[in-house]
Design a protein around this motif. Structure first.
Motif, PDB file in Angstrom:
ATOM      1  N   ARG A  86      46.076 -29.624  54.476  1.00 25.79           N
ATOM      2  CA  ARG A  86      46.876 -30.769  54.022  1.00 25.79           C
ATOM      3  C   ARG A  86      46.881 -31.858  55.087  1.00 25.79           C
ATOM      4  O   ARG A  86      46.725 -33.044  54.788  1.00 25.79           O
ATOM      5  N   SER A  87      47.027 -31.464  56.323  1.00 18.48           N
ATOM      6  CA  SER A  87      47.023 -32.427  57.424  1.00 18.48           C
ATOM      7  C   SER A  87      45.684 -33.165  57.509  1.00 18.48           C
ATOM      8  O   SER A  87      45.648 -34.378  57.705  1.00 18.48           O
ATOM      9  N   GLU A  88      44.585 -32.444  57.332  1.00 27.78           N
ATOM     10  CA  GLU A  88      43.251 -33.045  57.362  1.00 27.78           C
ATOM     11  C   GLU A  88      43.068 -34.066  56.239  1.00 27.78           C
ATOM     12  O   GLU A  88      42.386 -35.071  56.421  1.00 27.78           O
ATOM     13  N   LEU A  89      43.659 -33.785  55.085  1.00 29.45           N
ATOM     14  CA  LEU A  89      43.481 -34.650  53.919  1.00 29.45           C
ATOM     15  C   LEU A  89      44.444 -35.830  53.889  1.00 29.45           C
ATOM     16  O   LEU A  89      44.353 -36.692  53.012  1.00 29.45           O
ATOM     17  N   ASP A 106      47.380 -38.189  53.097  1.00 28.14           N
ATOM     18  CA  ASP A 106      48.348 -38.383  52.015  1.00 28.14           C
ATOM     19  C   ASP A 106      47.862 -37.913  50.648  1.00 28.14           C
ATOM     20  O   ASP A 106      48.618 -37.986  49.687  1.00 28.14           O
ATOM     21  N   VAL A 107      46.628 -37.464  50.550  1.00 28.97           N
ATOM     22  CA  VAL A 107      46.103 -37.068  49.237  1.00 28.97           C
ATOM     23  C   VAL A 107      46.757 -35.780  48.750  1.00 28.97           C
ATOM     24  O   VAL A 107      47.216 -35.688  47.617  1.00 28.97           O
ATOM     25  N   MET A 108      46.810 -34.760  49.600  1.00 20.83           N
ATOM     26  CA  MET A 108      47.384 -33.465  49.226  1.00 20.83           C
ATOM     27  C   MET A 108      48.882 -33.479  49.506  1.00 20.83           C
ATOM     28  O   MET A 108      49.312 -33.677  50.629  1.00 20.83           O
ATOM     29  N   LYS A 130      55.616 -41.471  43.380  1.00 19.95           N
ATOM     30  CA  LYS A 130      54.203 -41.087  43.439  1.00 19.95           C
ATOM     31  C   LYS A 130      53.775 -40.486  42.108  1.00 19.95           C
ATOM     32  O   LYS A 130      54.568 -39.842  41.426  1.00 19.95           O
ATOM     33  N   LYS A 131      52.519 -40.703  41.769  1.00 12.96           N
ATOM     34  CA  LYS A 131      51.936 -40.056  40.592  1.00 12.96           C
ATOM     35  C   LYS A 131      51.234 -38.805  41.087  1.00 12.96           C
ATOM     36  O   LYS A 131      50.241 -38.873  41.800  1.00 12.96           O
ATOM     37  N   ILE A 132      51.776 -37.651  40.679  1.00 13.65           N
ATOM     38  CA  ILE A 132      51.292 -36.374  41.196  1.00 13.65           C
ATOM     39  C   ILE A 132      50.717 -35.525  40.072  1.00 13.65           C
ATOM     40  O   ILE A 132      51.311 -35.394  39.005  1.00 13.65           O
ATOM     41  N   ASP A 157      47.061 -41.640  43.123  1.00 13.94           N
ATOM     42  CA  ASP A 157      46.810 -43.003  43.583  1.00 13.94           C
ATOM     43  C   ASP A 157      46.014 -43.011  44.891  1.00 13.94           C
ATOM     44  O   ASP A 157      45.448 -44.039  45.258  1.00 13.94           O
ATOM     45  N   LYS A 158      45.941 -41.899  45.584  1.00 15.40           N
ATOM     46  CA  LYS A 158      45.236 -41.819  46.869  1.00 15.40           C
ATOM     47  C   LYS A 158      43.824 -41.269  46.709  1.00 15.40           C
ATOM     48  O   LYS A 158      43.128 -41.059  47.690  1.00 15.40           O
ATOM     49  N   LEU A 159      43.371 -41.038  45.489  1.00 18.72           N
ATOM     50  CA  LEU A 159      42.070 -40.426  45.259  1.00 18.72           C
ATOM     51  C   LEU A 159      40.894 -41.399  45.288  1.00 18.72           C
ATOM     52  O   LEU A 159      39.768 -40.996  45.112  1.00 18.72           O
ATOM     53  N   ASN A 160      41.111 -42.650  45.507  1.00 17.95           N
ATOM     54  CA  ASN A 160      39.996 -43.605  45.463  1.00 17.95           C
ATOM     55  C   ASN A 160      39.273 -43.716  46.767  1.00 17.95           C
ATOM     56  O   ASN A 160      39.460 -43.256  47.758  1.00 17.95           O
TER      57      ASN A 160
END
Length: 136
Positions: free
Chosen positions: A48-51, A53-55, A107-109, A133-136
């Motif tokens: 999660r830390s590596e990713l 705000d996405v995860m 957030k949209k989760i 929203d962070k997947l782009n």
């Protein structure tokens, strides 16, 4: 996960419900502590830390639908009564389930779940909540 499957091989449904109720009431402190701070949970937290705000969160369930590792506390311990487990583990080794996007805290989760398999046989499942929203 295999260790948890072995430990829970003979657990009966009434014991599962008892543990789930204690988890929900936050009285299963030893179980919660062991689940939140084991090597699998530490691995998930590092990912999660590596990713960034996405995860948002991730948790892994064994072959009974019980939490065995997680980044954050879940509201319950037993997941086999929910679509995230039923449509993955119960769906076979290649099953993937993407739940509907929900708005939470601005957030949209979306929760993405998939079966964890070994040798073509399901041994558990994982759910990862992502901020779409962070997947782009």
């Amino acid at each position: 996960m295999k260790k948890a499957n072995a430990e829970h091989a003979n657990i009966d449904y009434m014991k599962i419900l008892e543990l789930d109720e204690a988890w929900k009431a936050k009285t299963a402190t030893d179980l919660m502590e062991a689940t939140m701070n084991n090597p699998l949970s530490e691995f998930l937290k590092a990912k999660r830390s590596e990713l960034g705000d996405v995860m948002i969160e991730a948790f892994v369930m064994d072959d009974k639908g019980l939490n065995v590792g997680q980044t954050d506390g879940t509201s319950d311990y037993f997941q086999a009564d929910e679509a995230k487990w039923q449509k993955t583990f119960a769906g076979g080794p290649d099953a993937i389930f993407v739940d509907e996007v929900e708005e939470e805290g601005g957030k949209k989760i979306a929760q993405v779940s998939l079966t964890v398999a070994e040798g073509g046989k399901p041994i558990g499942a994982i759910t990862v909540a992502v901020d779409v929203d962070k997947l782009n």
